[in-house]
Design an enzyme around this catalytic site. Sequence first.
Site, PDB file in Angstrom:
ATOM      1  N   PRO A  17       0.998  -1.149  -0.081  1.00 46.64           N
ATOM      2  CG  PRO A  17      -0.441  -1.259   2.036  1.00 46.64           C
ATOM      3  CD  PRO A  17       0.892  -2.118   1.265  1.00 46.64           C
ATOM      4  CB  THR A  66       4.204   0.489   2.936  1.00 43.81           C
ATOM      5  OG1 THR A  66       4.232   0.439   1.647  1.00 43.81           O
ATOM      6  CG2 THR A  66       2.992   0.464   3.518  1.00 43.81           C
ATOM      7  N   GLY A  67       6.862   2.770   2.267  1.00 46.33           N
ATOM      8  CA  GLY A  67       8.274   2.900   2.287  1.00 46.33           C
ATOM      9  C   GLY A  67       8.951   2.256   0.904  1.00 46.33           C
ATOM     10  CE  LYS A  68       4.592   0.933  -2.995  1.00 48.47           C
ATOM     11  NZ  LYS A  68       3.669   1.127  -1.806  1.00 48.47           N
ATOM     12  CB  THR A  69       9.867   5.758  -2.789  1.00 48.51           C
ATOM     13  OG1 THR A  69       8.777   5.603  -3.390  1.00 48.51           O
ATOM     14  CG2 THR A  69      10.910   6.588  -3.617  1.00 48.51           C
ATOM     15  CD  GLU A  89     -20.209   6.915  16.841  1.00 48.44           C
ATOM     16  OE1 GLU A  89     -19.300   6.005  16.975  1.00 48.44           O
ATOM     17  OE2 GLU A  89     -20.344   7.760  15.826  1.00 48.44           O
ATOM     18  CG  HIS A 142     -20.861   1.768  16.155  1.00 51.04           C
ATOM     19  ND1 HIS A 142     -21.305   0.802  15.139  1.00 51.04           N
ATOM     20  CD2 HIS A 142     -21.161   3.078  15.810  1.00 51.04           C
ATOM     21  CE1 HIS A 142     -21.656   1.371  14.113  1.00 51.04           C
ATOM     22  NE2 HIS A 142     -21.469   2.852  14.439  1.00 51.04           N
ATOM     23  CG  ASP A 180     -21.715   2.662  10.770  1.00 49.97           C
ATOM     24  OD1 ASP A 180     -20.572   3.069  10.802  1.00 49.97           O
ATOM     25  OD2 ASP A 180     -22.522   3.287  11.660  1.00 49.97           O
TER      26      ASP A 180
END
Length: 652
Positions: A234, A237-240, A457, A460, A531
Amino acid sequence: MKEKNKKGPRFDLTWIYVIIAAVLVYMFVSGNGGLFSSNSEDATYDEFKTYVERGYASKIEANKDKCVLEMRVVKGKESQVFKKQKKDNDLSNAYLTVSYPSNETLQSFIEEQQETGNFTGEISWHEDTKSIWYYLLSNLLPLVIIILIWLFFMGRLTGGKNNSGGGMGGIFNVGKSRAKLVDKDGADKVTFADVAGQASAKQEVQEIVEFLKNPKKYTELGGKIPKGALLVGPPGTGKTLLAKAVAGEADVPFFSMSGSDFVEMFVGVGASRVRDLFRQAKEKSPCIIFIDEIDAVGRARGKNPAMGGNDERESTLNQLLTEMDGFGTNSGVIILAATNRADILDKALLRAGRFDRQIHVDLPDLNERKEIFKVHLRPLRVDESLNLDFLARQTPGFSGADIANVCNEAALIAARHDKTAVTRDDFLAAVDRIIGGLEKKTKVMTVEEKKTIALHEAGHATISWHLQYANPLVKVTIVPRGRALGAAWYMPEERQINTKEQMLDEMCSLLGGRAAEELFTGHVSSGAMNDLERVTKQAYGMIVYMGMSEKLPNMCYYNNDEYSFTKPYSESTAQLIDEEVKKMIAEQYARAKAILADKREGHALLTQRLVDEEVIFAADVEAIFGKRPWTSRTEELLQEEKDSQKEEESKG
Ligand code: ADP
Ligand code: ZN
């Protein structure tokens, strides 16, 4: 056709050709009356003589060298002379063009006419002063103008993104790659120490580093090193970062380019950029080429030939494949590409000898987040009491880029409050800000609204507290943030696969908001839309892709063929799917309502606390409902919070 419409109008060379052709045709067809027309009409020498004898001539200019004269006409007589219908304003400076036999003949004729009084105007003689340059220019000028216009358009269309060669130079660089080059001696060198976590990915690229450092060691043994590797994960995530680190570790240059840079509006540009990129890379070998967002070019080619498809992208992709095949394994150029969807890539790209290995770069887990925080806290002056573990736990699901963002934001918030160090509160505020957009203090809520949101809320929260597999609750808030009204935040357990029970429990607690509204107020609100959307998607996913329904067990109708418009199941199955989805959601909704009815006192208490305090934490929920019978990370978290509180108390 769909494919083309998506792209909007494309501006390629064809358009320029069409414009040029149109201009030429116009000039050709219109001839004298056209773009560069004059107001002249031709006449024979005899006609000219008659006109002069009748006294129509007002002025004559003769060109001695060419034996051509121009005759102007006396006012009022134009219609007698000019045969072509002309507009009035043209007539005033219209003239006749006549070739005459010789200068002597003309001279004697004019003198004769002057004597008789037929011609009273003046005659001027001149030599041909219009040089060859004049003719060259007058013929070439239109062409030059067209070329200038063309250049202008090219410059405009490519200049936007192009900062390497602006202005006129831009056009000649269209086919050049725009790769950014990070030289090995660059100041912003990245190493593995800058990449936190990602242990398995690092280990996999380690081999590439070794090869780049010491190619002989491998080639002498006859080993083959992959030409390319695909970093899948995704965004953020630090690919570069990882690719840069590989170059940094191996001490080689690093070319970086985004897949979308290849795709331009001109046909053939992408392919030529690919060629250029590889040429540059070979000159600098050994080196690394990094192509970000490779899906922009590498998307699976259309399977249906009738559809046409995108020729430009395909030719770019083909060129990329050719280049990858073209250089030997040992040329020292290694290509890393990044994507977050390996499944939509063209199969040809993934074949052996190309991007035949995939390195997964996933979202960081708890410990990895801690590591990433460490990296990004380095440049900050943080409060000593800051607990890394706590920060990592507050940021479930964050990517490395999000964490970098949190650290920066926290520093900014601290600075805004004139603090000398960044504290825990600043980080919490930063996390909140990243999650929910900016907190809007001005957004007013009516008492009624506040009550409804609290009810929703609390619904939930109540459900998730009483379901074994629901994600543990972190906090519930009804403070409006960005677009979302309230929010219940959970700590997702970091798990790789989900069981049906887990997914159903999650669905049930998602429905808890709507169920509480219906049960306790009698009407439903729009607040549950988000939701419901998630619930519906989840239910379809479970039934269509994961084979989790009773009537359609163990079937996966996943279809990753981009161009397929037909569903991989029959009409009757489609009906069955819809029924199963409805049934599943109805069951979970009933379950949610049952739980709420059972725990209605607790729910009411929770709602009241939410209205009073706006934010409540897991500990408050526990005070109402008691401990959850299942051990989960929530307990650990609560324990930790208590511990850290004690610590702080003992310090203070
Ligand atoms: P991607 O290419 O996967 O979209 P990037 O490599 O561009 O992500 O990451 C963006 C930024 O996020 C990096 O510059 C870095 O500051 C931060 N980052 C992401 N992952 C990590 C990590 N594992 N360790 C440290 N920083 C990270
Ligand atoms: Zn909700």
